[in-house]
Design a protein around this motif. Structure first.
Motif, mmCIF file in Angstrom:
data_model
loop_
_atom_site.group_PDB
_atom_site.id
_atom_site.type_symbol
_atom_site.label_atom_id
_atom_site.label_comp_id
_atom_site.label_asym_id
_atom_site.label_seq_id
_atom_site.Cartn_x
_atom_site.Cartn_y
_atom_site.Cartn_z
ATOM 1 N N ALA A 173 -1.369 -3.605 -3.957
ATOM 2 C CA ALA A 173 -1.501 -4.205 -2.747
ATOM 3 C C ALA A 173 -2.848 -5.191 -2.995
ATOM 4 O O ALA A 173 -2.704 -6.221 -2.575
ATOM 5 C CB ALA A 173 -1.824 -3.269 -1.687
ATOM 6 N N ILE A 174 -3.835 -4.788 -3.691
ATOM 7 C CA ILE A 174 -4.894 -5.530 -3.773
ATOM 8 C C ILE A 174 -4.639 -6.741 -5.025
ATOM 9 O O ILE A 174 -5.031 -7.897 -4.526
ATOM 10 C CB ILE A 174 -6.119 -4.583 -4.651
ATOM 11 N N THR A 175 -3.902 -6.490 -5.775
ATOM 12 C CA THR A 175 -3.454 -7.746 -6.803
ATOM 13 C C THR A 175 -2.742 -8.632 -6.066
ATOM 14 O O THR A 175 -2.710 -9.922 -6.165
ATOM 15 C CB THR A 175 -2.425 -7.136 -7.845
ATOM 16 N N HIS A 176 -1.777 -8.252 -5.216
ATOM 17 C CA HIS A 176 -0.904 -9.176 -4.196
ATOM 18 C C HIS A 176 -2.015 -10.028 -3.304
ATOM 19 O O HIS A 176 -2.003 -11.100 -3.183
ATOM 20 C CB HIS A 176 0.140 -8.598 -3.392
ATOM 21 N N ALA A 177 -2.830 -9.263 -2.804
ATOM 22 C CA ALA A 177 -3.809 -9.803 -1.886
ATOM 23 C C ALA A 177 -4.724 -10.968 -2.652
ATOM 24 O O ALA A 177 -4.778 -12.075 -2.262
ATOM 25 C CB ALA A 177 -4.838 -8.945 -1.305
ATOM 26 N N LEU A 178 -5.014 -10.666 -3.680
ATOM 27 C CA LEU A 178 -5.884 -11.582 -4.753
ATOM 28 C C LEU A 178 -4.897 -12.795 -4.927
ATOM 29 O O LEU A 178 -5.546 -13.916 -5.113
ATOM 30 C CB LEU A 178 -6.332 -10.889 -5.821
ATOM 31 N N ASN A 179 -3.846 -12.625 -5.340
ATOM 32 C CA ASN A 179 -2.922 -13.752 -5.745
ATOM 33 C C ASN A 179 -2.894 -14.701 -4.433
ATOM 34 O O ASN A 179 -2.656 -15.948 -4.636
ATOM 35 C CB ASN A 179 -1.508 -13.350 -6.430
ATOM 36 N N GLY A 180 -2.604 -14.144 -3.078
ATOM 37 C CA GLY A 180 -2.444 -15.003 -2.056
ATOM 38 C C GLY A 180 -3.812 -15.973 -2.119
ATOM 39 O O GLY A 180 -3.637 -17.077 -1.642
ATOM 40 N N GLN A 181 -4.879 -15.284 -2.323
ATOM 41 C CA GLN A 181 -5.924 -16.079 -1.977
ATOM 42 C C GLN A 181 -6.434 -17.163 -3.185
ATOM 43 O O GLN A 181 -7.011 -18.195 -2.903
ATOM 44 C CB GLN A 181 -7.411 -14.969 -1.858
ATOM 45 N N ILE A 182 -5.772 -16.860 -4.322
ATOM 46 C CA ILE A 182 -5.867 -17.745 -5.630
ATOM 47 C C ILE A 182 -5.111 -18.970 -5.007
ATOM 48 O O ILE A 182 -5.380 -20.349 -5.284
ATOM 49 C CB ILE A 182 -5.432 -16.914 -6.707
ATOM 50 N N LYS A 183 -3.830 -18.745 -4.409
ATOM 51 C CA LYS A 183 -2.866 -19.779 -4.205
ATOM 52 C C LYS A 183 -3.425 -20.575 -3.133
ATOM 53 O O LYS A 183 -3.173 -21.844 -2.946
ATOM 54 C CB LYS A 183 -1.621 -19.199 -3.825
ATOM 55 N N ASN A 184 -3.938 -20.063 -2.096
ATOM 56 C CA ASN A 184 -4.722 -20.809 -1.109
ATOM 57 C C ASN A 184 -6.004 -21.476 -0.980
ATOM 58 O O ASN A 184 -6.418 -22.364 -0.136
ATOM 59 C CB ASN A 184 -4.369 -19.984 0.481
ATOM 60 N N GLY A 185 -6.538 -21.014 -2.112
ATOM 61 C CA GLY A 185 -7.769 -21.701 -2.438
ATOM 62 C C GLY A 185 -9.287 -20.928 -1.961
ATOM 63 O O GLY A 185 -10.209 -21.520 -2.178
ATOM 64 N N ILE B 10 0.708 -0.991 0.073
ATOM 65 C CA ILE B 10 -0.096 -0.106 -0.068
ATOM 66 C C ILE B 10 1.057 1.160 0.110
ATOM 67 O O ILE B 10 1.774 1.323 0.861
ATOM 68 C CB ILE B 10 -0.713 -0.070 1.261
ATOM 69 N N ALA B 11 0.847 2.036 -0.940
ATOM 70 C CA ALA B 11 1.585 3.342 -1.063
ATOM 71 C C ALA B 11 1.644 4.170 0.130
ATOM 72 O O ALA B 11 0.504 4.220 0.987
ATOM 73 C CB ALA B 11 1.178 4.140 -2.229
ATOM 74 N N LYS B 12 2.580 4.975 0.672
ATOM 75 C CA LYS B 12 2.593 5.432 1.971
ATOM 76 C C LYS B 12 1.678 6.732 1.884
ATOM 77 O O LYS B 12 1.121 7.106 2.869
ATOM 78 C CB LYS B 12 3.814 6.064 2.085
ATOM 79 N N ASP B 13 1.423 7.206 0.764
ATOM 80 C CA ASP B 13 0.360 8.333 0.581
ATOM 81 C C ASP B 13 -1.191 7.904 0.155
ATOM 82 O O ASP B 13 -1.964 8.765 0.288
ATOM 83 C CB ASP B 13 1.019 9.327 -0.504
ATOM 84 N N ALA B 14 -1.159 6.580 0.408
ATOM 85 C CA ALA B 14 -2.618 6.091 0.042
ATOM 86 C C ALA B 14 -3.511 6.735 1.166
ATOM 87 O O ALA B 14 -3.126 6.464 2.215
ATOM 88 C CB ALA B 14 -2.780 4.645 -0.168
ATOM 89 N N LYS B 15 -4.768 6.767 0.658
ATOM 90 C CA LYS B 15 -5.678 7.174 1.708
ATOM 91 C C LYS B 15 -7.039 6.407 1.449
ATOM 92 O O LYS B 15 -7.577 6.388 0.487
ATOM 93 C CB LYS B 15 -6.104 8.815 1.484
ATOM 94 N N PHE B 16 -7.640 5.946 2.766
ATOM 95 C CA PHE B 16 -8.673 5.343 2.488
ATOM 96 C C PHE B 16 -9.875 5.923 3.110
ATOM 97 O O PHE B 16 -9.599 7.024 3.839
ATOM 98 C CB PHE B 16 -8.707 4.003 3.555
ATOM 99 N N VAL B 17 -11.091 5.479 2.514
ATOM 100 C CA VAL B 17 -12.347 6.516 2.860
ATOM 101 C C VAL B 17 -12.287 6.481 4.707
ATOM 102 O O VAL B 17 -12.633 7.614 5.355
ATOM 103 C CB VAL B 17 -13.391 5.910 2.493
ATOM 104 N N LYS B 18 -12.186 5.278 5.159
ATOM 105 C CA LYS B 18 -12.142 5.370 6.772
ATOM 106 C C LYS B 18 -10.901 4.526 7.232
ATOM 107 O O LYS B 18 -10.630 3.566 6.645
ATOM 108 C CB LYS B 18 -13.584 4.540 7.200
ATOM 109 N N ASP B 19 -10.566 5.037 8.625
ATOM 110 C CA ASP B 19 -9.431 4.213 9.134
ATOM 111 C C ASP B 19 -9.919 2.621 9.306
ATOM 112 O O ASP B 19 -10.983 2.514 10.061
ATOM 113 C CB ASP B 19 -8.894 4.889 10.466
ATOM 114 N N GLY B 20 -9.099 1.785 9.122
ATOM 115 C CA GLY B 20 -9.339 0.367 9.220
ATOM 116 C C GLY B 20 -10.367 -0.164 8.524
ATOM 117 O O GLY B 20 -10.894 -1.375 8.819
#
Length: 310
Positions: free
Chosen positions: A269-281, A52-62
């Motif tokens: 970050a989202i792409t990496h997260a998805l690939n992790g879920q693809i690998k673990n089933g 996740i980029a250091k300057d990335a901003k989410f709508v809500k914390d957490g």
């Protein structure tokens, strides 16, 4: 661009993948509860969080806030509490939120409103069957999670198999006017006529009840539409079956993706997260819940080539 051989492989492979899961899926009652106890959940993925980029901003914390059009299942609709949005797209959102160590919040939006909602920061992402296109890539980043497939569906006892464009010659095919699938069907028909084959008879219906009566009575041979929606209906009602699949961007491969604001610093970050879920089933389980196994991808990609500009 995929070759003719690739197209045929996609047709045949997707057809077999979509038919098999439907048998077990049809035996299951759809969970319409807001709790979604059977939804696959993920462990925190520290490697994804670091992307996740250091300057990335989410709508809500957490929180990972996503938009969904909540139009119909399997993509998204309201649970039996009439407030909670459930479906295949919220399931994918949940896996990403879990991997990033965040809670998931799903907000409803109209299809026409999601682009402004994402670019203005109202949502962190939209997960609602959005296809990657070169035009959209000018304003958005993408992390792919499904193939964009169209499907030919026929009456359950109809033995028609559609593996290539010439297979539609002489058939009466239902299609929605002004859609991508209509344009593809008309291009196929034009090529078939030039090759001396019988023309297709396109049929158009505004009423789904009348549409399916046309299939059941034999007034139409097949219905061409988004595979995910038609597959879900076929598995639930048992009156139709898949006769063939092909890419929604035919002859170009089309993919569905999590869509974030351009430069928001979330796509990797989202792409990496998805690939992790693809690998673990977990990814496969999430798609199987909604009879979408035929649309599974082997690897998520960030900002892949999209459908060309018109």
């Amino acid at each position: 661009m995929i070759t003719r051989r690739d197209s045929l492989s996609l047709l045949a492979g997707a057809a077999s993948a979509a038919i098999l899961p439907a048998r077990t899926f049809a035996q299951q009652a759809i969970d319409l509860s807001p709790e979604q106890a059977g939804r696959p959940r993920a462990q925190i993925d520290e490697a994804a969080i670091k992307l996740i980029a250091k300057d990335a901003k989410f709508v809500k914390d957490g929180v990972f806030t996503i938009a969904n059009t909540a139009g119909r299942l399997p993509f998204g609709s309201y649970a039996n509490d009439t407030r909670t949005i459930i479906g295949s797209e919220p399931d994918i959102g949940q896996l990403i939120a879990d991997a990033l160590g965040r809670k998931l919040e799903v907000l409803p939006t109209a299809w026409a409103d999601w682009p402004l909602g994402v670019t203005s920061g109202k949502y962190d992402a939209v997960i609602s069957n959005v296809t990657v296109t070169e035009q959209r890539k000018e304003k958005f980043d993408f992390s792919t999670y499904r193939k964009d497939l169209l499907g030919f569906y026929v009456k359950k006892d109809n033995e028609i198999v559609i593996r290539e464009p010439r297979d539609v010659a002489g058939l009466k095919i239902i299609v929605s006017a002004g859609t991508n699938q209509e344009q593809i069907l008309l291009r196929w028909n034009e090529a078939n006529i030039k090759a001396g084959l019988k023309p297709v008879e396109p049929q158009y219906y505004d009423d789904d009840v009348v549409l399916y009566l046309a299939l059941e009575s034999g007034r139409a041979d097949a219905y061409l539409g988004p595979n995910a929606l038609l597959s879900f209906k076929a598995a639930q009602e048992g009156k139709t079956r898949l006769a063939g699949n092909f890419s929604g961007g035919w002859p170009v491969l089309a993919e569905i993706a999590v869509t974030t604001r351009k430069g928001a610093g979330l796509a990797d970050a989202i792409t990496h997260a998805l690939n992790g879920q693809i690998k673990n089933g977990n990814y496969a389980k999430a798609l199987a819940r909604w009879n979408l196994s035929a649309e599974a991808i082997e690897e998520s990609r960030a900002n892949p080539p999209g459908l060309p500009k018109a």
